[in-house]
Design a protein around this motif. Structure first.
Motif, PDB file in Angstrom:
ATOM      1  N   ILE A   1      41.057  33.483  31.915  1.00 12.63           N
ATOM      2  CA  ILE A   1      41.708  32.451  32.741  1.00 12.63           C
ATOM      3  C   ILE A   1      40.676  31.433  33.220  1.00 12.63           C
ATOM      4  O   ILE A   1      40.897  30.233  33.173  1.00 12.63           O
ATOM      5  CB  ILE A   1      42.434  33.105  33.947  1.00 12.63           C
TER       6      ILE A   1
ATOM      7  N   ILE B   1      39.803  29.127  30.437  1.00 14.49           N
ATOM      8  CA  ILE B   1      40.892  28.171  30.193  1.00 14.49           C
ATOM      9  C   ILE B   1      40.848  27.062  31.243  1.00 14.49           C
ATOM     10  O   ILE B   1      40.939  25.879  30.931  1.00 14.49           O
ATOM     11  CB  ILE B   1      42.262  28.880  30.235  1.00 14.49           C
ATOM     12  N   MET B   2      40.646  27.492  32.501  1.00 14.30           N
ATOM     13  CA  MET B   2      40.580  26.500  33.581  1.00 14.30           C
ATOM     14  C   MET B   2      39.443  25.509  33.330  1.00 14.30           C
ATOM     15  O   MET B   2      39.598  24.311  33.516  1.00 14.30           O
ATOM     16  CB  MET B   2      40.333  27.195  34.928  1.00 14.30           C
TER      17      MET B   2
ATOM     18  N   PHE C   1      37.437  24.939  30.366  1.00 18.00           N
ATOM     19  CA  PHE C   1      37.369  24.189  29.105  1.00 18.00           C
ATOM     20  C   PHE C   1      38.653  23.429  28.776  1.00 18.00           C
ATOM     21  O   PHE C   1      38.615  22.391  28.143  1.00 18.00           O
ATOM     22  CB  PHE C   1      37.032  25.125  27.941  1.00 18.00           C
ATOM     23  N   SER C   2      39.805  23.990  29.189  1.00 20.18           N
ATOM     24  CA  SER C   2      41.056  23.352  28.795  1.00 20.18           C
ATOM     25  C   SER C   2      41.611  22.446  29.875  1.00 20.18           C
ATOM     26  O   SER C   2      42.133  21.383  29.587  1.00 20.18           O
ATOM     27  CB  SER C   2      42.112  24.402  28.462  1.00 20.18           C
ATOM     28  N   VAL C   3      41.491  22.880  31.135  1.00 21.80           N
ATOM     29  CA  VAL C   3      42.102  22.092  32.197  1.00 21.80           C
ATOM     30  C   VAL C   3      41.102  21.083  32.762  1.00 21.80           C
ATOM     31  O   VAL C   3      41.398  19.902  32.863  1.00 21.80           O
ATOM     32  CB  VAL C   3      42.629  23.006  33.331  1.00 21.80           C
TER      33      VAL C   3
END
Lengths: 321, 518
Positions: free
Chosen positions: A152, A155-156, A158-160
């Motif tokens: 998580i 994701i936070m 690199f993606s968000v």
């Protein structure tokens, strides 16, 4: 040697067979039936009459032995049955998922082994160095991080936050699917797998190297003026034997852990399929999935055994006698 | 050492190439227009309206009728229909210009095939109970269908919103395992393009659709099992539309890209009193427990405000009767009713009658978080009136609703009032499917029958309002809350029309063919 390999293959087949028997019995003892599987979360709406009708259509009202015999003959013919919920061949469903799992598993495993060897050897050959201390501490920190948390977090980040990597899936849903696209979807799940696993393996190697370095043959070789390069090669080889064994032992657990990664990153693999099949009680699918996962694990263990045999002349000699 | 250096070099190279490649490719694929991405919680097992309903059905398939913004069935594939005065014979005239996605024309045969397949014993259809009142269905000619019912059933037009499948696609195949189920051919505004199993389902606008073709070129259902992932991807713009959990709303709403819709639903939670247990035959006892529920706290605490207190099964319906007893939270009344029935407090603060303690178990399905939370909360609350209440959260495979003391049920339909009342509250008989608690009230039965056979709107409204009064006077359930459905939608999407939704927010995509993307 050949005889040994034959024996191991035979053993592996036996293990897979046992897995299938155990899985089938556990599943059969568990409550649930095809009608319930079909209704899933809407089970409240399933009326007793409909339950009887649908179960009859699936042949679930026949005796256990008959169903088992039917299933087993099917499997011998290479047919794993038909999924309760999807109405498709289980083998077809597995064939869609297997490559994804092998990809995620293979790449992560390769990177873990390479990095663990690199880090572990560096630490092991430089006892007392800062490098060794960092590795010792780092391995504990990273292997204590739960993979879902790291997942998580990544994701936070690199993606968000950075928005440079996709957060889920095997490939982009808009005209994706080329090599670059697939690689980019692989980065985050592989990274999480590697980071949470590599520390322990590296530490194991480091430990092995340290133990080997203290042995007499190293002292003797040094005293005889053997070049450091050759000593290192010898130590490396001897340290690798227990490492391979360790790998073989930890593969099943590693495989189980990938279920979390697959769910988190919506990675369409066997782990996710296992979870789905269990939750929805799609038992033919679950049986097929268990069988394939079992075969993969058994194969991996077989290969590590083979590797040990190749690396360890002592073992080969014992076998040849 | 050389070996180490080499491996270091290769590892660095590998990681670097992965990163660069990933970034380049990701940036490329993010740009997309006229594509709507819907974050779906579950992957469909199959798509075939004969076997099961899904929220993709309405896009791929169209039926004789279609629900409008008021959830009333309007003609869709049908151009005209008549219903005989006794409510048993339905005649439909069909459009003659409707094409399936494979180019063939839709005929009456396809309609007959679809409905008779549902009724086929060998077909594992979940829809079958909805059509059990169909006696015969036949094609009068290529564009006319006649359906005869066993009994009048006012909700039948609702059921005929069912999507029609092409009969020719099922020639010589078992419907349960037909390839069609994974490669559907419909007649709706969107046609099947591809289904990457485990990942996504892509639909594209069907140009020969018999109405205005859909504006958004592609609709992709992206299967994301993890709830946090769905919310995150809504924020990053990887998906345009997602069903949200109450706890995610704040986070998602703070993104300037996303608008959060709160939509009323007809989806309620209630406690079922099981009349097979002696305890609940006492009316005062049921009333007492109805008064002992602080519904506002449940809305606030468990639903985080996204819901409302429930008092009737038809609260979200044109026939709602707001004048009935709502059983607002009142512990004094609850205690008085218990005293009246002879349940006295003992020295431990627990009520007893004839030496028996006031004790029961609330059962809820383990997989439904909200239901389990409601059960736990109420078990605690009921202590206040001196009851000893246990909670059992069980797996569906071991739940027998008929055997529980009290069960947390989910019901409610945004459609015709008959649909979720007749088969729930009518006295048990072979035809009644969902009266698990064995509730039986002759007045209620009479009104349910009358509601079925009356066609005048005003008269029907009266009947169902009386029904609600009677259900409040002699409660079958303890109505707890109605849920609100929460959807996060990217602001670039316009044309969304809201209507009351069904269970789990079903029906949000009902006019998707009219949506557009800026």
């Amino acid at each position: 040697m050949i005889e040994f390999i034959y024996k191991r293959i035979l053993q592996s087949v036996l293990v897979i067979f046992l897995i299938s028997v155990i899985a089938f019995s556990i599943i059969d003892f568990a409550p649930g039936d095809p009608a319930l599987a079909l209704y899933g979360g809407e089970a409240q709406q399933l009326t007793p009459a409909e339950r009887v009708r649908i179960n009859h259509n699936f042949g679930f009202d026949r005796p256990l032995v008959e169903r088992y015999a039917h299933w087993f003959t099917q499997v011998l013919h290479g047919n794993l049955g038909i999924s309760y919920r999807e109405g498709r061949l289980v083998s077809l469903i597995l064939a869609e998922r297997l490559p994804n799992t092998i990809l995620l598993f293979g790449v992560s495993f390769f990177l873990i082994v390479v990095l663990a060897l690199y880090l572990g050897l560096k630490g092991g050959f430089n006892p007392g160095s800062g490098w060794e201390k960092i590795l010792s501490a780092g391995s504990i920190i990273f292997s204590s991080i739960p993979s879902f948390w790291l997942g998580i977090f990544s994701i936070m980040f690199f993606s968000v936050f950075l928005q440079v990597l996709p957060s889920s899936g095997v490939e982009s849903i808009h005209d994706g699917g080329d090599l670059l696209d697939r690689i980019c979807h692989l980065i985050l799940p592989v990274m999480v797998m590697v980071v949470t696993h590599v520390g322990l393996y590296a530490r194991f190697i480091q430990e092995q190297v340290r133990v080997e370095l203290k042995k007499y043959y190293v002292l003797t070789a040094k005293a005889n003026g053997l070049a450091a390069k050759f000593i290192k090669l010898g130590v490396l080889r001897n340290a690798c034997i227990p490492f391979l064994n360790y790998l073989g032992l930890t593969i099943p657990g590693f495989f189980g852990g990938s279920i979390i990664i697959e769910s988190l990153f919506a990675w369409s693999g066997l782990g996710q399929l296992n979870v789905k099949a269990t939750l929805t009680r799609d038992y033919p699918l679950l049986m097929g999935s268990v069988l394939i996962s079992g075969t993969l694990v058994v194969t991996c263990i077989f290969l590590t055994d083979l590797g040990t045999l190749i690396l360890n002349p002592k073992l080969r000699r014992e076998l040849n006698q | 050492m050389q070996r180490c250096l080499k491996s270091k070099f290769f590892a660095t190279l590998l990681v670097a190439s992965l990163m660069i490649g990933g970034v380049v490719s990701y940036a490329k694929t993010k740009a997309s227009h006229q594509t709507l991405v819907y974050a779906a919680e579950f992957e469909y097992d199959l798509i075939n309206p004969i076997l099961d309903g899904s929220n993709a059905d309405g896009l791929i398939f169209r039926g004789l009728m279609k629900f409008d913004a008021q959830n009333l069935p309007q003609k869709d594939l049908a151009t005209a229909y008549t219903i005989s005065p006794d409510g048993l014979v339905y005649d439909f005239k069909l459009r003659t210009n409707v094409r399936f996605h494979d180019g063939t024309l839709l005929t009456a045969q396809d309609v007959v095939f679809t409905i008779s397949s549902i009724l086929n014993e060998k077909v594992n259809s979940k829809i079958k109970p909805e059509f059990k009142l169909v006696k015969t269905i036949s094609a009068v000619n290529a564009s006319e269908v006649k359906i005869i019912l066993k009994k009048p059933f006012p909700a039948f037009l609702d059921k005929l919103t069912l999507g029609i499948v092409p009969a020719h696609a099922f020639k010589d195949v078992d419907i349960n395992t037909a390839p069609f189920n994974h490669h559907p051919i419909g007649n709706g505004p969107y046609q099947f393009e591809k289904w990457e199993k485990g990942q996504s389902l892509t639909l594209k606008s069907f140009k020969q659709y018999y109405r205005q073709p859909a504006k958004i070129e592609k609709v992709i259902f992206k299967f994301i099992p993890d709830g946090n992932q769905r919310a995150l991807q809504l924020i990053t713009g990887e998906v345009d539309l997602a069903f949200l959990e109450p706890s995610q709303v704040k986070r998602v709403a703070s993104s300037n890209k996303v608008k959060v819709y709160q939509i009323p639903t007809a989806d309620y939670r209630c406690l079922m009193y099981n009349f097979n247990k002696e305890l609940w035959k006492d009316l005062n006892l049921r009333k007492a427990f109805n008064y002992a529920v602080d519904r506002q706290s449940i809305v606030k605490g468990i639903l985080l405000g996204y819901g409302m207190a429930a008092y009737s099964p038809l609260q979200i319906n044109a026939f709602n009767n707001p004048a009935i007893e709502k059983y607002s939270f009142d512990l004094t009344k609850a205690k008085a009713l218990l005293e009246q029935s002879g349940w006295k407090l003992n020295k431990d603060g627990i009520r007893e009658k004839n030496g028996k303690k006031l004790a029961f178990t609330i059962t809820a399905p383990l997989t439904d978080e909200v239901r389990v939370k409601i059960a736990n909360y109420l078990a605690d609350q009921f202590k206040k009136i001196g009851a000893v209440v246990k909670v059992e959260a069980l797996d569906w495979s071991v739940i027998k609703i008929e055997n529980t003391d009290v069960f947390v049920l989910v019901f409610g339909s945004p459609f015709d009032a008959d649909d979720h009342t007749y088969r729930i509250f009518h006295s048990p008989n072979a035809e009644i499917e969902w009266n698990f608690g064995g509730y039986s009230n002759l007045k209620v039965d009479e009104m349910l029958e009358k509601g079925r056979t009356t066609s005048d709107f005003k008269l029907r409204k009266q009947i169902y309002q009386q029904l609600q009064t009677e259900l409040a006077a002699d409660p079958a359930y303890n109505f707890i809350v109605y849920l609100k459905a929460l959807y996060g939608v990217n602001k670039k999407i316009s044309g969304i029309k809201l209507r009351t939704l069904g269970h789990h927010g079903a029906g949000f995509l009902w006019n998707l063919e009219e949506w557009s993307i800026k």
